[in-house]
Design an enzyme around this catalytic site. Structure first.
Site, PDB file in Angstrom:
ATOM      1  N   ARG A  46       1.038  -1.255   0.041  1.00  0.00           N
ATOM      2  CA  ARG A  46      -0.014   0.089  -0.084  1.00  0.00           C
ATOM      3  C   ARG A  46       0.977   1.322   0.000  1.00  0.00           C
ATOM      4  NH1 ARG A  46      -1.396   2.344   4.653  1.00  0.00           N
ATOM      5  NH2 ARG A  46      -1.374   0.458   5.729  1.00  0.00           N
ATOM      6  N   TYR A  98     -17.026  15.956 -15.492  1.00  0.00           N
ATOM      7  CA  TYR A  98     -17.620  14.646 -15.289  1.00  0.00           C
ATOM      8  C   TYR A  98     -18.462  14.441 -14.144  1.00  0.00           C
ATOM      9  CZ  TYR A  98     -17.558   9.762 -14.157  1.00  0.00           C
ATOM     10  OH  TYR A  98     -17.687   8.465 -13.918  1.00  0.00           O
ATOM     11  N   ASP A 170      -7.457  18.274 -14.808  1.00  0.00           N
ATOM     12  CA  ASP A 170      -7.898  16.918 -15.466  1.00  0.00           C
ATOM     13  C   ASP A 170      -7.362  17.174 -16.746  1.00  0.00           C
ATOM     14  OD1 ASP A 170      -9.007  14.784 -16.129  1.00  0.00           O
ATOM     15  OD2 ASP A 170     -10.378  14.633 -14.690  1.00  0.00           O
ATOM     16  N   LYS A 195      -8.754   5.534 -19.519  1.00  0.00           N
ATOM     17  CA  LYS A 195      -8.995   5.894 -20.586  1.00  0.00           C
ATOM     18  C   LYS A 195      -7.900   5.890 -21.749  1.00  0.00           C
ATOM     19  CE  LYS A 195     -13.030   7.279 -18.658  1.00  0.00           C
ATOM     20  NZ  LYS A 195     -12.885   7.305 -17.177  1.00  0.00           N
TER      21      LYS A 195
END
Length: 379
Positions: A46, A98, A170, A195
């Site tokens: 992690r 978004y 973004d 994406k």
């Protein structure tokens, strides 16, 4: 290195220990330590994993940053970035975001006392006027999802710096292949790596990159504390996808140019949204800060024509959420990606019920054009 070479050889692109040209997948939760209370490079996945680190280093190189961070999704990356701020802090955000980001802001982050003002990022004066004494950052997409509006990154970053605030961009739609916000003054860049970076609709991931050492320290702490990190297998998939980004983007762009020309001449199309269209009001800004305009295009049908019939009539272009894969994907934002946004708010932001968003893939462009033509014939 030029971008096409950097995509393949940037960051950590192989394994020095064995000579493997592909970074190994380190499927381990923990690492052996040789000294009690020491400071090992790797201790718990992690906190850090060599496969994830290879992707993070690669993305830092591609965005000309100094540190990268990989997350379990784009939304997880955004959540972690916003977690740098505290109760009572104010953030100016783009009004055309978004739907998942809008949901995160309105239904999650506001509950923790963060304050947000949504403005049109195309208007620097509106951004300037939205600043308050407690404004800590501005956050926007460019191009935006789904209207593909473009904000002047350099100008907005200058305004933010004047007020002592950070700029978060973004860059999902543009990708580092077409645009590098850090070079234009931004402090943090975020991607949904699901994406174009992954590029094959087979992985969900998010990336954040910065060139600010203090922000990098904060993001490293939050990434470890919140724990929404990207696993080694998915990190490897994204890194593999990045290596072909340049080749894919060139085909994406060629197909998009052909489809743009087709849509602009189709009588059943009322309006086309694309930053690379010389008739688009954002064209000059886009041309100034982007190397190319990308494979996302949105359009509206003439009044009375059914978006539902149109998208369901397509045979090659796939009706699905998401974008950026090798296959062409189409959706109706009001029903799909922005379905969680109240209708009044969507309409106010210019997202009409009949707006259609197309992610142009890398199929043969003649097949894509034929598919669009037969769908238009059905309506």
């Amino acid at each position: 290195m030029h971008i096409d070479t950097k995509l393949i050889h940037g960051g950590i692109s192989g394994d020095k220990e064995t000579g493997a040209v592909s970074v190994p997948v380190y499927r381990t939760s923990t690492f052996k330590q040789t000294k009690l209370g020491g400071n090992p490079r790797w201790e718990y996945s992690r906190t850090g994993n060599p496969t994830r680190y290879a992707l993070e280093t690669q993305m830092a190189d591609l965005e000309n940053g100094t540190a990268g961070f990989a997350f379990s999704s784009g939304t997880a990356a955004i959540n972690t970035i916003l977690s740098m701020y505290s109760q009572g802090d104010h953030i100016i955000v783009g009004q055309d975001l978004y739907g998942g980001t809008i949901r995160l802001i309105n239904q999650v982050m506001k509950r923790f006392g963060l304050e947000f003002t949504a403005v049109d990022m195309q208007d620097p004066n509106a951004v300037e006027n939205a600043f308050r004494d407690n404004t800590k950052a501005i956050y926007f997409e460019t191009p935006t999802n789904p209207l593909l509006t473009v904000a002047d990154i350099k100008k907005l970053s200058e305004i933010a710096k004047k007020h002592g605030a950070k700029t978060i961009v973004d860059n999902t739609f543009a990708t580092p292949y077409n645009q590098n916000p850090l070079d234009l003054g931004a402090d943090v860049v975020v991607h949904s790596a699901t994406k174009y970076l992954g590029g094959h609709s087979d992985v969900v991931a998010g990336i954040a990159i910065t060139n600010d050492d203090k922000i990098a320290e904060q993001l490293a702490f939050l990434q470890n504390s919140i724990g929404s990190t990207l696993g080694p297998d998915d990190s490897w998939l994204v890194q593999r996808g990045i290596k072909t980004l340049g080749a894919r983007m060139r085909v994406h762009q060629d197909n998009t140019n052909a489809i743009l020309n087709f849509l602009k001449n189709e009588p059943k199309v009322a309006k086309v949204y694309y930053p690379g269209d010389p008739e688009n009001p954002n064209y000059e800004v886009a041309k100034k800060q982007m190397r190319n305009f990308g494979p996302m295009i949105s359009f509206e049908l003439q009044p009375g024509l059914s978006p539902k019939t149109f998208v369901e009539s397509l045979q090659i272009i796939t009706l699905a959420e998401s974008l950026g894969g090798v296959e062409s994907l189409i959706e109706v934002p009001a029903v799909m990606t922005h379905g969680s946004v109240p209708r009044e708010e969507r309409l106010k932001d210019g997202i009409a019920d009949g707006l259609i968003r197309l992610s142009v893939g890398i199929e043969d462009k003649e097949d894509l054009l034929d598919d669009l033509k037969q769908a238009f014939d059905k309506i």
